[in-house]
Design a protein around this motif. Structure first.
Motif, mmCIF file in Angstrom:
data_model
loop_
_atom_site.group_PDB
_atom_site.id
_atom_site.type_symbol
_atom_site.label_atom_id
_atom_site.label_comp_id
_atom_site.label_asym_id
_atom_site.label_seq_id
_atom_site.Cartn_x
_atom_site.Cartn_y
_atom_site.Cartn_z
ATOM 1 N N PRO A 1 2.043 16.818 19.352
ATOM 2 C CA PRO A 1 1.372 18.127 19.223
ATOM 3 C C PRO A 1 2.259 19.296 19.679
ATOM 4 O O PRO A 1 2.289 20.333 19.021
ATOM 5 N N GLY A 2 2.988 19.121 20.763
ATOM 6 C CA GLY A 2 3.865 20.191 21.239
ATOM 7 C C GLY A 2 4.982 20.512 20.256
ATOM 8 O O GLY A 2 5.280 21.688 20.002
ATOM 9 N N ARG A 3 5.596 19.489 19.708
ATOM 10 C CA ARG A 3 6.655 19.706 18.712
ATOM 11 C C ARG A 3 6.097 20.369 17.457
ATOM 12 O O ARG A 3 6.724 21.256 16.879
ATOM 13 N N LEU A 4 4.916 19.920 17.022
ATOM 14 C CA LEU A 4 4.301 20.511 15.830
ATOM 15 C C LEU A 4 3.938 21.973 16.059
ATOM 16 O O LEU A 4 4.165 22.811 15.180
ATOM 17 N N ALA B 1 5.455 25.003 13.898
ATOM 18 C CA ALA B 1 4.522 25.877 13.178
ATOM 19 C C ALA B 1 4.669 27.323 13.646
ATOM 20 O O ALA B 1 4.642 28.249 12.827
ATOM 21 N N GLY B 2 4.849 27.529 14.954
ATOM 22 C CA GLY B 2 5.047 28.884 15.478
ATOM 23 C C GLY B 2 6.295 29.532 14.909
ATOM 24 O O GLY B 2 6.289 30.725 14.565
ATOM 25 N N LEU C 1 7.655 28.842 12.006
ATOM 26 C CA LEU C 1 7.382 29.164 10.602
ATOM 27 C C LEU C 1 6.523 30.420 10.478
ATOM 28 O O LEU C 1 6.798 31.278 9.639
ATOM 29 N N ILE C 2 5.500 30.528 11.326
ATOM 30 C CA ILE C 2 4.625 31.707 11.287
ATOM 31 C C ILE C 2 5.407 32.973 11.625
ATOM 32 O O ILE C 2 5.233 34.016 11.004
ATOM 33 N N ASP C 3 6.312 32.864 12.610
ATOM 34 C CA ASP C 3 7.132 34.005 13.014
ATOM 35 C C ASP C 3 8.337 34.212 12.100
ATOM 36 O O ASP C 3 9.155 35.102 12.350
ATOM 37 N N ARG C 4 8.470 33.355 11.091
ATOM 38 C CA ARG C 4 9.592 33.409 10.145
ATOM 39 C C ARG C 4 10.944 33.288 10.835
ATOM 40 O O ARG C 4 11.915 33.947 10.472
ATOM 41 N N ARG C 5 10.969 32.420 11.851
ATOM 42 C CA ARG C 5 12.209 32.108 12.562
ATOM 43 C C ARG C 5 12.715 30.741 12.107
ATOM 44 O O ARG C 5 11.920 29.819 11.950
ATOM 45 N N PRO C 6 14.010 30.595 11.934
ATOM 46 C CA PRO C 6 14.539 29.255 11.652
ATOM 47 C C PRO C 6 14.256 28.323 12.830
ATOM 48 O O PRO C 6 14.268 28.745 13.984
ATOM 49 N N PRO D 1 9.619 18.624 13.197
ATOM 50 C CA PRO D 1 8.324 18.005 13.505
ATOM 51 C C PRO D 1 7.389 17.908 12.297
ATOM 52 O O PRO D 1 6.756 16.869 12.078
ATOM 53 N N LEU D 2 7.292 18.970 11.496
ATOM 54 C CA LEU D 2 6.439 18.894 10.311
ATOM 55 C C LEU D 2 7.020 17.926 9.281
ATOM 56 O O LEU D 2 6.277 17.193 8.618
#
Length: 181
Positions: free
Chosen positions: A72-75, A79-80, A82-87, A95-96
Motif C-alpha cells: 500500500p505504501g509503494r502504491l 499514485a501520488g 502520477l497525480i502530481d505529474r512527477r516522474p 509499484p503500479l
C-alpha cells in the motif's frame, strides 16, 4: 554527459516475459481453441509461471518479490507521483506496474487451471462454465496486457528511458536522480 548502463533484467525474467507474451499472442489470436498447440502452449506458459514464482524468491534483486511487491505504501507513493505529474524513478517494476504484473500472473494461472479442468476432468467434459470462465479470464488478461503496454510507453516518456527495450536487452540507463522507492 552519457548515462551509465545498469544490468537490470536477468535472462530468466526476460525469457519468462517473452515466453508468456508469445504464448498469449499465439493462443489468443492464432491457435485454435482446444487444439493441441493451444493446450501445450498453455501448459508451457504455466510451467514458466512456476519458474518465475520460484525465481522471485531466489533470483537477483530486481526479480525478487521483496524488491517490488506492490505494498500500500509503494502504491500510494507511485499514485501520488502520477497525480502530481512527477516522474517516479525506480529501477525495476514500478509499484503500479508490479500490481498489474501480479494480476497478470494470477490470470495466467487461472487460465491454465480452467484450461486443464476442461481438458482433464471428465466430470466437467461438456460443461459450459469452465469454457466461459476461461474465455472471460483470457479477455481480462488481454485488457491488462494492453494496459501494461500503454503504461510502459507512458512511463518511458515520464522517466525518459525506453523501458520496453530494457526488457529485451536486460539493461537500463541509470538516471541522474535515480532513487529506489
Amino acid at each position: 554527459m552519457s548515462r551509465v548502463s545498469l544490468r537490470l533484467w536477468d535472462p530468466v525474467v526476460r525469457l519468462f516475459h517473452l515466453s508468456v507474451a508469445g504464448v498469449f499472442i499465439a493462443n489468443y489470436f492464432f491457435n485454435e481453441a482446444g487444439g493441441d498447440w493451444h493446450v501445450w502452449l498453455g501448459y508451457y506458459s504455466v510451467a514458466w509461471l512456476a519458474v518465475r514464482v520460484v525465481w522471485g524468491f531466489i533470483g537477483p534483486r530486481s526479480a525478487r518479490w521483496s524488491d517490488f511487491w506492490p505494498t500500500p505504501g509503494r502504491l500510494r507513493a507511485h499514485a501520488g507521483a502520477l497525480i502530481d505529474r512527477r516522474p517516479f524513478h525506480r529501477l525495476g517494476h514500478s509499484p503500479l506496474g508490479a500490481l498489474v504484473m501480479v494480476l497478470m500472473m494470477v490470470l495466467i494461472f487461472s487460465i491454465g487451471l480452467t484450461g486443464w479442468l476442461m481438458e482433464e476432468v471428465d466430470a466437467l467434459w461438456g460443461a459450459d462454465w469452465p469454457l466461459q470462465i476461461h474465455e472471460t479470464l483470457a479477455d481480462a488478461l488481454c485488457v491488462l496486457v494492453l494496459l501494461h503496454m500503454a503504461a510502459a510507453v507512458f512511463e518511458s516518456f515520464q522517466v525518459r528511458d525506453n523501458l520496453p527495450l530494457s526488457m529485451l536487452t536486460g539493461k537500463r540507463r541509470a538516471l541522474p536522480d535515480e532513487t529506489d522507492h
